[in-house]
Write a protein that holds these residues in place. Structure first.
Motif, mmCIF file in Angstrom:
data_model
loop_
_atom_site.group_PDB
_atom_site.id
_atom_site.type_symbol
_atom_site.label_atom_id
_atom_site.label_comp_id
_atom_site.label_asym_id
_atom_site.label_seq_id
_atom_site.Cartn_x
_atom_site.Cartn_y
_atom_site.Cartn_z
ATOM 1 N N VAL A 127 0.884 -1.191 -0.105
ATOM 2 C CA VAL A 127 0.027 0.026 0.013
ATOM 3 C C VAL A 127 1.053 1.083 -0.159
ATOM 4 O O VAL A 127 0.717 2.120 -0.719
ATOM 5 C CB VAL A 127 -0.892 -0.063 1.188
ATOM 6 N N CYS A 128 1.965 1.240 0.826
ATOM 7 C CA CYS A 128 2.903 2.486 0.945
ATOM 8 C C CYS A 128 3.449 2.606 -0.543
ATOM 9 O O CYS A 128 3.512 3.901 -0.840
ATOM 10 C CB CYS A 128 3.817 2.035 2.285
ATOM 11 N N LYS A 129 3.974 1.611 -1.031
ATOM 12 C CA LYS A 129 4.681 1.780 -2.337
ATOM 13 C C LYS A 129 3.692 2.293 -3.476
ATOM 14 O O LYS A 129 4.084 3.162 -4.257
ATOM 15 C CB LYS A 129 5.223 0.625 -3.015
ATOM 16 N N ALA A 130 2.570 1.984 -3.196
ATOM 17 C CA ALA A 130 1.468 2.320 -4.553
ATOM 18 C C ALA A 130 1.041 3.822 -4.079
ATOM 19 O O ALA A 130 0.527 4.597 -4.933
ATOM 20 C CB ALA A 130 0.199 1.395 -4.323
ATOM 21 N N ALA A 131 1.300 4.258 -2.889
ATOM 22 C CA ALA A 131 0.915 5.609 -2.322
ATOM 23 C C ALA A 131 2.157 6.545 -2.204
ATOM 24 O O ALA A 131 1.884 7.511 -1.576
ATOM 25 C CB ALA A 131 0.269 5.712 -1.203
ATOM 26 N N ASN A 132 3.055 6.199 -3.108
ATOM 27 C CA ASN A 132 4.125 7.148 -3.208
ATOM 28 C C ASN A 132 4.908 7.374 -1.673
ATOM 29 O O ASN A 132 5.248 8.288 -1.411
ATOM 30 C CB ASN A 132 3.963 8.267 -4.020
ATOM 31 N N GLY A 133 4.730 6.239 -0.818
ATOM 32 C CA GLY A 133 5.453 6.208 0.545
ATOM 33 C C GLY A 133 4.506 7.070 1.423
ATOM 34 O O GLY A 133 4.862 7.126 2.490
ATOM 35 N N VAL A 134 3.323 7.347 1.213
ATOM 36 C CA VAL A 134 2.278 7.868 2.156
ATOM 37 C C VAL A 134 1.464 6.852 2.806
ATOM 38 O O VAL A 134 0.853 6.147 1.975
ATOM 39 C CB VAL A 134 1.464 9.004 1.536
ATOM 40 N N LEU A 135 1.511 6.745 4.121
ATOM 41 C CA LEU A 135 0.660 5.709 4.474
ATOM 42 C C LEU A 135 -0.337 6.150 5.790
ATOM 43 O O LEU A 135 0.313 6.364 6.781
ATOM 44 C CB LEU A 135 1.557 4.305 5.152
ATOM 45 N N PRO A 136 -1.390 6.601 5.520
ATOM 46 C CA PRO A 136 -2.323 7.338 6.337
ATOM 47 C C PRO A 136 -3.145 6.492 7.208
ATOM 48 O O PRO A 136 -4.027 6.495 7.529
ATOM 49 C CB PRO A 136 -3.309 8.169 5.303
ATOM 50 N N LEU A 137 -2.138 5.894 8.162
ATOM 51 C CA LEU A 137 -2.641 4.955 9.236
ATOM 52 C C LEU A 137 -2.321 5.262 10.528
ATOM 53 O O LEU A 137 -0.933 5.266 10.582
ATOM 54 C CB LEU A 137 -2.199 3.385 8.758
ATOM 55 N N VAL A 138 -3.232 5.121 11.399
ATOM 56 C CA VAL A 138 -2.811 5.491 12.910
ATOM 57 C C VAL A 138 -3.429 4.209 13.754
ATOM 58 O O VAL A 138 -4.517 4.113 13.634
ATOM 59 C CB VAL A 138 -3.690 6.767 13.510
ATOM 60 N N LEU A 139 -2.174 3.676 14.593
ATOM 61 C CA LEU A 139 -2.522 2.649 15.118
ATOM 62 C C LEU A 139 -3.152 3.151 16.613
ATOM 63 O O LEU A 139 -2.280 3.541 17.452
ATOM 64 C CB LEU A 139 -1.449 1.689 15.210
#
Length: 690
Positions: free
Chosen positions: A559-571
C-alpha cells in the motif's frame, strides 16, 4: 597556789589533754588501728583489732601480723609494704585475714613513720572490714562476665549514643550482622534509614518518633535491614531512653540488636504451611476460606459483583484405584499447576479437600466468570497428563455462584456453588454450571456468535468521522468493529468485545479490521472523500501475535509503495489492554512504524492511563477519555485536569482528540480548552458496515 605553779599546771594540762583525746579516739574507733615496726611486729593495737581477731593486746604485741594474712594475699601485702620506704610513704592494700568470723577482707591504709634521717621507724595502719563490698564486686564481675558471654554467645550487637542529633556508637557484632567490619561504615540517621526495608520504614520511624517524644519509654521492633551483599536481615531491636531533657524529649539511648533471621524465616514458613496445602502448594481449606471471606466482604462493601466456584476432578477415584495414590497425587499436582496458569492474577485458588478446588473471583460478574471457568475447564480437558509412562485424561466439573448483596455469610454462596456442581455432575460432567438460572446463556451464545462471525468473515468495519474542532472539517475516520449476524442484525463492539477479549480472540478481530483498512487504502480513488488518516485499534492480544503483524507489514508495504510512500494509518493502543512492557510494544510495532504508521493512545485521562506510552512510544495522537470529557462540563477539577493534559500534549507536539461529542456546548468547551479534534454523533454517526 603560787602563780608559777598555776602556769605549770595549765601547761601540763595542755600537753596531757591531746594525748587523752587521741587515746579515747583510737580506743573507741570501729576501724582497726595498729602500729608495727619495719619487720611487721606489733607495737600497738587498738581494742577494735583485738576484738576482730579474738586476741588480747598482750598476745599480739611483739608478734608479726603476716601469719594472720591469707597465704594467697601475703605476697601482694609484702610488696605493698615495701613501697612504704619510698615517697609518698603510703600504700593501700586489700587482704584476707583469719578473724573470729573466719576469713574476712580487710582494706588497709598504711603510712610510714620516719625519723629525722628519713628512715622508716614504724608503720601505722588503719583497716576496715570490706568483705561485703568485695562480695558485691565479685558478684558484679561475675554478672558482667556472664553478660559478656551471653552477648557474645547470643550474637547480640550493642549500641548507645545521642538521639537528637542521632549519633550512636555500635560494636563489632552490630556491624558484623550487616556484613561490615569495624570502621567500614558510620551508623548515622541517614545510613540507618537507607538500610531499612521499604515495607518496614514507616512503621519503624513512627515507633521511633513516639519514643523520642516521650509517648513510649522503650523502643522494641522487628524489622529488616539490608546486608552488605544485598540480602535482607531480620533484626530485633530493643532499646531504652536513659536520659531526657526538661521537655521529656529523648537525649540518650542504649540498646541491642539481635539477628533473628532464622526465627523469622521459620515463622514465615510455618505461617505458609498453616495456610497452604503441602502437596499442591495451593492455599489449603483454611487459607482459601479466609480469602473467600475477605473477597465476599469486599464485594458487599463496594457493591461490585464477585463469584465463587467449586471445581471437582471427574472420576478421580478411578485414577487412584487404577494407578495408585502416588499417581493420584501427581495428577492433583499437575492439575493444580494448570489451574494456577489459567486463573487471573486477582483470583484466589485453593484446594478445598481431596480432589475439590475453590476459586474466588473478585469483581467478576456471571458472564466473566463463566467465560474464565470454561477456559479453565477446556485447558484441563485438552491436554492429557503423562505420568510414569501413563497417559491420563482428566476433566473438571465446575459449579459457581454469584455473591448477592443480601447474603451476609459466604457459606451460603458456596452452598449454591456446590449445588451447581451437583447439577454439572448430573448433566454428564466436564461442564460448567451456574447457580440455578440461565443468565449465563447470553455469554455462551455471544461467544458462539463471535467465533462464528470470525469463521464466516462477518466482522466488518464501520467508519466514524473525526473532525477538526475549529472548522469542523473531516480530517480522519476511525474504524469500528461490527458483527453482522445471520438474521441481518448489526452488533456494535460494546456487545461482544469483552467476551472476545476473554476468549482470546481480539487479535483476530484486529487483524480483520486492519486487512479491511489496507484494502480500502489500496483504492483511494473509489471515494472522493477518502479521509486523510485511518484510525484502527490494536489490542494487546495482537501484540502477542508477531506472525499477524509481519503479514500485515507486508500487506501495508505494498500500500505504501502504491501511495508513493504515504501511509495514512494510525494504530490506536489502549493501556488497559496492553500489559506488555513498552519495550516489547516498540519491538512489535517497529516494522509498521518504519512504514510511516503513527500511534494514538486511547482513553487517555481514564483510570488506567499513565505516562509510560508517551515516554517510550512516538505517540502522535491522544484520544481523551470520554468520561473525563463529560465530567469537564460539570467539574472545575475535571476541566483543570483536561487543560493540563492539553498543555502537555501541545508541549509534546501531540494532537488531542475528544470522543463522544454530542452537543454544541461540549464542542465550545473543548475549543476553549484547546482540544484539537473530535468525534461523536454531533458530527456524524458511524457508517453502515461494509
Amino acid at each position: 597556789m603560787p602563780p608559777e605553779e598555776t602556769e605549770q599546771s595549765l601547761t601540763q594540762g595542755s600537753i596531757d589533754t591531746p594525748d587523752e583525746d587521741y587515746r579515747l579516739l583510737i580506743e573507741n574507733q570501729t576501724d582497726l588501728v595498729v602500729k608495727v615496726d619495719p619487720e611487721g611486729r606489733f607495737l600497738f593495737v587498738n581494742p577494735s583489732y583485738c576484738r576482730t581477731f579474738g586476741k588480747t593486746k598482750a598476745e599480739l604485741l611483739g608478734s608479726t601480723f603476716m601469719p594472720l594474712v591469707h597465704e594467697d594475699d601475703q605476697a601482694a601485702t609484702a610488696a605493698a609494704m615495701a613501697k612504704l620506704c619510698q615517697p609518698p610513704y603510703t600504700c593501700i592494700v586489700e587482704q584476707r585475714a583469719l578473724t573470729l568470723e573466719g576469713w574476712r577482707w580487710l582494706a588497709w591504709s598504711d603510712t610510714a613513720v620516719l625519723d629525722a634521717e628519713g628512715r622508716v621507724t614504724a608503720i601505722i595502719g588503719v583497716g576496715r572490714d570490706v568483705t561485703e563490698r568485695k562480695a558485691a564486686e565479685a558478684a558484679l564481675a561475675e554478672a558482667t562476665r556472664r553478660l559478656e558471654l551471653a552477648v557474645e554467645g547470643g550474637d547480640i550487637g550493642i549500641y548507645d549514643g545521642s538521639v537528637l542529633p542521632f549519633d550512636v556508637t555500635v560494636d563489632a557484632r552490630y556491624l558484623a550482622m550487616l556484613g561490615y567490619g569495624v570502621g567500614e561504615i558510620q551508623v548515622d540517621l541517614q545510613s540507618w534509614r537507607q538500610m531499612l526495608h521499604p515495607e518496614d520504614l514507616d512503621r519503624v520511624l513512627t515507633l521511633a518518633e513516639q519514643v523520642t517524644n516521650g509517648e513510649l519509654d522503650r523502643f522494641e521492633a522487628e524489622y529488616r535491614m539490608r546486608h552488605r551483599d544485598g540480602h535482607w536481615v531480620w533484626i530485633q531491636d530493643r532499646s531504652r531512653i536513659y536520659e531526657r531533657d526538661a521537655d521529656g524529649k529523648a537525649m540518650r539511648v542504649a540498646g541491642t540488636h539481635i539477628d533473628i533471621t532464622r526465627r523469622k524465616v521459620a515463622e514465615l514458613k510455618l505461617a505458609y504451611l498453616v495456610d497452604h496445602d503441602e502437596l499442591t502448594g495451593l492455599l489449603n481449606r483454611r487459607g482459601v476460606w479466609q480469602s473467600v471471606q475477605r473477597i465476599h466482604a469486599q464485594g458487599l462493601r463496594s457493591g461490585r459483583p464477585c463469584c465463587l466456584a467449586i471445581l471437582d476432578l471427574d472420576h478421580f477415584k478411578l485414577v487412584n484405584d487404577a494407578y495408585g495414590h502416588g499417581v493420584g497425587d501427581a495428577v492433583l499436582k499437575r492439575v493444580s499447576e494448570t489451574l494456577l496458569r489459567e486463573v487471573r492474577q486477582a483470583d484466589w485458588l485453593g484446594r478445598w479437600g481431596g480432589e475439590e478446588f475453590v476459586i474466588a473471583l473478585p469483581e467478576t460478574n456471571e458472564v466473566q466468570a463463566r467465560t474464565g471457568l470454561e477456559r479453565i475447564r477446556e485447558s484441563v480437558a485438552a491436554r492429557p497428563l503423562e505420568i510414569n509412562g501413563q497417559e491420563i485424561r482428566v476433566t473438571l466439573s465446575i459449579g459457581f455462584a454469584t455473591c448477592h448483596s443480601h447474603e451476609s455469610d459466604p457459606r451460603d454462596v458456596l452452598a449454591r456453588a456446590d449445588m451447581a456442581l451437583y447439577h454439572a455432575k448430573n448433566a454428564g460432567r466436564n461442564r460448567v454450571c451456574y447457580d440455578g438460572n440461565d443468565s449465563g446463556v447470553y455469554a455462551v451464545s455471544m461467544a458462539v456468535l463471535v467465533q462464528s462471525a470470525l469463521q464466516t468473515a462477518r466482522i466488518l468495519p464501520a467508519f466514524q468521522p473525526i473532525v477538526d474542532l475549529r472548522d469542523r472539517r473531516v480530517v480522519a475516520e476511525e474504524s469500528l468493529a461490527r458483527i453482522v449476524a445471520a438474521d441481518g442484525r448489526v452488533l456494535a463492539a460494546s456487545a461482544f468485545i469483552a467476551i472476545a477479549e476473554q476468549l482470546g480472540l481480539l487479535h483476530r478481530i484486529d487483524s480483520m479490521l486492519l486487512n479491511a483498512t489496507a484494502a480500502r487504502l489500496k483504492s483511494p480513488g473509489e471515494s472522493t472523500e477518502c479521509p486523510l488518516l485511518d484510525f484502527v485499534h490494536l489490542s494487546g492480544d495482537l501484540i502477542r501475535h508477531p506472525d499477524i503483524l509481519r503479514a500485515l507489514t507486508r500487506e501495508l508495504d505494498g500500500v505504501c509503495k502504491a501511495a508513493n510512500g504515504v501511509l495514512p494509518l494510525v494504530l490506536t493502543l489502549n493501556e488497559r489492554q496492553i500489559t506488555a512492557e513498552t519495550e516489547q510494544v516498540v519491538r512489535a510495532l517497529s516494522p509498521l512504524l518504519d512504514l510511516g504508521c503513527k500511534i494514538a493512545v486511547s482513553d487517555y485521562g481514564g483510570d488506567d492511563s499513565s505516562f509510560r506510552f508517551l515516554i517510550h512510544l512516538p505517540v502522535s495522537f491522544i484520544q481523551l477519555d470520554a468520561k473525563l470529557v463529560r465530567l469537564a462540563g460539570e467539574s472545575a477539577r475535571a476541566r483543570s485536569i483536561l487543560a493540563t493534559i492539553q498543555n502537555t500534549a501541545q508541549d509534546l507536539g501531540v494532537t488531542t482528540i475528544a470522543k463522544q461529542v454530542e452537543d454544541e456546548a461540549t464542542l465550545q468547551r473543548l475549543v476553549e480548552l484547546g482540544v484539537d479534534w473530535g468525534s461523536g454523533y454531533f458530527f456524524g454517526r458511524p457508517s453502515e458496515p461494509s
